[in-house]
Design a protein around this motif. Structure first.
Motif, PDB file in Angstrom:
ATOM      1  N   ILE A   1      73.439  27.230 -30.540  1.00  0.00           N
ATOM      2  CA  ILE A   1      74.483  26.426 -31.169  1.00  0.00           C
ATOM      3  C   ILE A   1      75.156  27.188 -32.308  1.00  0.00           C
ATOM      4  CG2 ILE A   1      74.886  24.340 -32.524  1.00  0.00           C
ATOM      5  CD1 ILE A   1      72.728  23.021 -30.768  1.00  0.00           C
ATOM      6  N   ALA A   2      74.369  27.868 -33.133  1.00  0.00           N
ATOM      7  CA  ALA A   2      74.949  28.605 -34.259  1.00  0.00           C
ATOM      8  C   ALA A   2      75.956  29.639 -33.744  1.00  0.00           C
ATOM      9  CB  ALA A   2      73.858  29.281 -35.073  1.00  0.00           C
ATOM     10  N   HIS A   3      75.604  30.325 -32.657  1.00  0.00           N
ATOM     11  CA  HIS A   3      76.508  31.311 -32.069  1.00  0.00           C
ATOM     12  C   HIS A   3      77.766  30.624 -31.535  1.00  0.00           C
ATOM     13  CE1 HIS A   3      77.817  34.985 -30.193  1.00  0.00           C
ATOM     14  NE2 HIS A   3      77.903  34.373 -29.024  1.00  0.00           N
ATOM     15  N   ALA A   4      77.583  29.475 -30.906  1.00  0.00           N
ATOM     16  CA  ALA A   4      78.725  28.730 -30.377  1.00  0.00           C
ATOM     17  C   ALA A   4      79.667  28.305 -31.498  1.00  0.00           C
ATOM     18  CB  ALA A   4      78.246  27.506 -29.608  1.00  0.00           C
ATOM     19  N   LEU A   5      79.096  27.867 -32.612  1.00  0.00           N
ATOM     20  CA  LEU A   5      79.933  27.464 -33.744  1.00  0.00           C
ATOM     21  C   LEU A   5      80.688  28.651 -34.323  1.00  0.00           C
ATOM     22  CD1 LEU A   5      77.583  24.891 -35.485  1.00  0.00           C
ATOM     23  CD2 LEU A   5      79.619  24.421 -34.121  1.00  0.00           C
TER      24      LEU A   5
ATOM     25  N   LEU B   1      67.694  14.809 -22.820  1.00  0.00           N
ATOM     26  CA  LEU B   1      67.365  15.238 -24.176  1.00  0.00           C
ATOM     27  C   LEU B   1      65.897  15.668 -24.245  1.00  0.00           C
ATOM     28  CD1 LEU B   1      68.540  15.592 -27.019  1.00  0.00           C
ATOM     29  CD2 LEU B   1      67.610  13.352 -27.570  1.00  0.00           C
ATOM     30  N   THR B   2      65.689  16.929 -24.612  1.00  0.00           N
ATOM     31  CA  THR B   2      64.344  17.482 -24.715  1.00  0.00           C
ATOM     32  C   THR B   2      64.081  17.906 -26.152  1.00  0.00           C
ATOM     33  OG1 THR B   2      65.094  19.735 -24.282  1.00  0.00           O
ATOM     34  CG2 THR B   2      64.481  18.389 -22.358  1.00  0.00           C
ATOM     35  N   ALA B   3      62.832  18.156 -26.457  1.00  0.00           N
ATOM     36  CA  ALA B   3      62.464  18.631 -27.788  1.00  0.00           C
ATOM     37  C   ALA B   3      63.155  19.966 -28.080  1.00  0.00           C
ATOM     38  CB  ALA B   3      60.952  18.771 -27.901  1.00  0.00           C
ATOM     39  N   ALA B   4      63.262  20.827 -27.069  1.00  0.00           N
ATOM     40  CA  ALA B   4      63.922  22.121 -27.249  1.00  0.00           C
ATOM     41  C   ALA B   4      65.402  21.942 -27.588  1.00  0.00           C
ATOM     42  CB  ALA B   4      63.761  22.970 -25.991  1.00  0.00           C
ATOM     43  N   ALA B   5      66.060  20.976 -26.941  1.00  0.00           N
ATOM     44  CA  ALA B   5      67.469  20.713 -27.223  1.00  0.00           C
ATOM     45  C   ALA B   5      67.657  20.205 -28.649  1.00  0.00           C
ATOM     46  CB  ALA B   5      68.035  19.709 -26.232  1.00  0.00           C
ATOM     47  N   VAL B   6      66.737  19.382 -29.116  1.00  0.00           N
ATOM     48  CA  VAL B   6      66.806  18.877 -30.496  1.00  0.00           C
ATOM     49  C   VAL B   6      66.587  20.035 -31.476  1.00  0.00           C
ATOM     50  CG1 VAL B   6      65.760  17.330 -32.189  1.00  0.00           C
ATOM     51  CG2 VAL B   6      66.100  16.554 -29.844  1.00  0.00           C
TER      52      VAL B   6
ATOM     53  N   THR C   1      69.969  18.523 -43.273  1.00  0.00           N
ATOM     54  CA  THR C   1      68.887  18.693 -44.243  1.00  0.00           C
ATOM     55  C   THR C   1      67.613  17.966 -43.861  1.00  0.00           C
ATOM     56  OG1 THR C   1      69.760  16.841 -45.524  1.00  0.00           O
ATOM     57  CG2 THR C   1      70.459  19.061 -46.165  1.00  0.00           C
ATOM     58  N   ASP C   2      67.706  16.919 -43.062  1.00  0.00           N
ATOM     59  CA  ASP C   2      66.518  16.145 -42.723  1.00  0.00           C
ATOM     60  C   ASP C   2      66.233  16.219 -41.222  1.00  0.00           C
ATOM     61  OD1 ASP C   2      64.333  14.524 -42.798  1.00  0.00           O
ATOM     62  OD2 ASP C   2      65.329  12.833 -43.761  1.00  0.00           O
ATOM     63  N   LYS C   3      65.789  17.400 -40.810  1.00  0.00           N
ATOM     64  CA  LYS C   3      65.519  17.625 -39.390  1.00  0.00           C
ATOM     65  C   LYS C   3      64.362  16.757 -38.894  1.00  0.00           C
ATOM     66  CE  LYS C   3      67.246  22.288 -39.769  1.00  0.00           C
ATOM     67  NZ  LYS C   3      66.994  23.703 -39.729  1.00  0.00           N
ATOM     68  N   ALA C   4      63.392  16.518 -39.760  1.00  0.00           N
ATOM     69  CA  ALA C   4      62.236  15.704 -39.364  1.00  0.00           C
ATOM     70  C   ALA C   4      62.672  14.283 -39.008  1.00  0.00           C
ATOM     71  CB  ALA C   4      61.197  15.682 -40.482  1.00  0.00           C
ATOM     72  N   GLN C   5      63.605  13.718 -39.768  1.00  0.00           N
ATOM     73  CA  GLN C   5      64.080  12.367 -39.463  1.00  0.00           C
ATOM     74  C   GLN C   5      64.826  12.348 -38.133  1.00  0.00           C
ATOM     75  OE1 GLN C   5      66.470  10.391 -42.438  1.00  0.00           O
ATOM     76  NE2 GLN C   5      66.860   8.643 -41.106  1.00  0.00           N
TER      77      GLN C   5
ATOM     78  N   LEU D   1      69.736  22.071 -31.588  1.00  0.00           N
ATOM     79  CA  LEU D   1      70.749  21.355 -32.351  1.00  0.00           C
ATOM     80  C   LEU D   1      70.489  21.489 -33.845  1.00  0.00           C
ATOM     81  CD1 LEU D   1      73.198  19.380 -32.212  1.00  0.00           C
ATOM     82  CD2 LEU D   1      71.532  17.539 -32.277  1.00  0.00           C
ATOM     83  N   CYS D   2      69.248  21.308 -34.244  1.00  0.00           N
ATOM     84  CA  CYS D   2      68.876  21.412 -35.661  1.00  0.00           C
ATOM     85  C   CYS D   2      69.113  22.821 -36.198  1.00  0.00           C
ATOM     86  CB  CYS D   2      67.414  21.026 -35.859  1.00  0.00           C
ATOM     87  SG  CYS D   2      67.090  19.273 -35.608  1.00  0.00           S
ATOM     88  N   ASP D   3      68.788  23.830 -35.404  1.00  0.00           N
ATOM     89  CA  ASP D   3      68.978  25.215 -35.833  1.00  0.00           C
ATOM     90  C   ASP D   3      70.453  25.572 -35.969  1.00  0.00           C
ATOM     91  OD1 ASP D   3      66.246  25.534 -35.873  1.00  0.00           O
ATOM     92  OD2 ASP D   3      66.164  26.516 -33.906  1.00  0.00           O
ATOM     93  N   GLY D   4      71.291  24.948 -35.168  1.00  0.00           N
ATOM     94  CA  GLY D   4      72.706  25.285 -35.160  1.00  0.00           C
ATOM     95  C   GLY D   4      73.538  24.583 -36.210  1.00  0.00           C
ATOM     96  N   ILE D   5      72.991  23.575 -36.858  1.00  0.00           N
ATOM     97  CA  ILE D   5      73.758  22.823 -37.858  1.00  0.00           C
ATOM     98  C   ILE D   5      73.111  23.056 -39.214  1.00  0.00           C
ATOM     99  CG2 ILE D   5      74.601  20.555 -38.569  1.00  0.00           C
ATOM    100  CD1 ILE D   5      74.443  19.731 -35.616  1.00  0.00           C
TER     101      ILE D   5
END
Length: 166
Positions: free
Chosen positions: A3-7, A50-55, A66-70, A58-62
């Motif tokens: 995602i970071a690369h895509a952004l 939706l998989t854990a890897a996709a989440v 700030t609250d990835k755990a939530q 997503l978290c790594d790319g944004i």
């Protein structure tokens, strides 16, 4: 593609589009990847995909997240709500858009972090037409002869013209 690369690709494509400084043939891989990362906010996609890897991706790319755990803790509630949502017709853009927005209005309070992120993703314009329109208005209104105009005057005049009040 991450995602970071895509952004970064999307930002580069937007910059090229705005500056009209295109090097080589234009391709759609950057904007395509931005569209791809919006899939986790489509309930009809989430119910089955939706998989854990996709989440994690997503978290790594944004970076502003700030609250990835939530976000991760709300996944099951999101998948449950998405599975119970009525079928969405992807062939009718208007109906699909309304169905997705209705889903978030109805279920967003159960998963506030996903709702917050959905608002951010839905705010990304699909193309640069609006910004190009603003630059065209600026050029038409202030041309090269008025380079020294006060920024407040330019901003006010642009807002009035863009919102068709003059």
């Amino acid at each position: 593609m991450h995602i970071a690369h895509a952004l970064r690709l999307f930002a580069a494509c937007s910059q090229v589009s705005l500056t009209d400084n295109c090097q080589g043939p234009y391709h759609c891989s950057g904007p395509y990847e931005v569209c791809r990362i919006s899939q986790p906010f489509d309930p009809s996609f989430v119910a089955a995909n939706l998989t854990a890897a996709a989440v994690d991706e997503l978290c790594d790319g944004i970076s502003s997240l700030t609250d990835k755990a939530q976000l991760k803790s709300e996944v099951e509630a999101y998948k449950t709500a998405a599975a119970a949502a009525p079928a969405m017709d992807h062939s009718d853009v208007h109906a699909f858009t309304e169905a997705v927005l209705e889903f978030w209005r109805k279920h967003g309070k159960k998963m506030p972090m996903w709702r917050k992120m959905a608002k951010r993703v839905f705010a990304i314009p699909p193309n640069s037409a609006a910004s190009e329109r603003v630059f065209s208005l600026l050029e038409a209104m202030f041309g090269k002869d008025q380079d020294a105009s006060l920024s407040d005057m330019i901003q006010g005049a642009l807002m009035l013209r863009y919102n068709k009040r003059t």
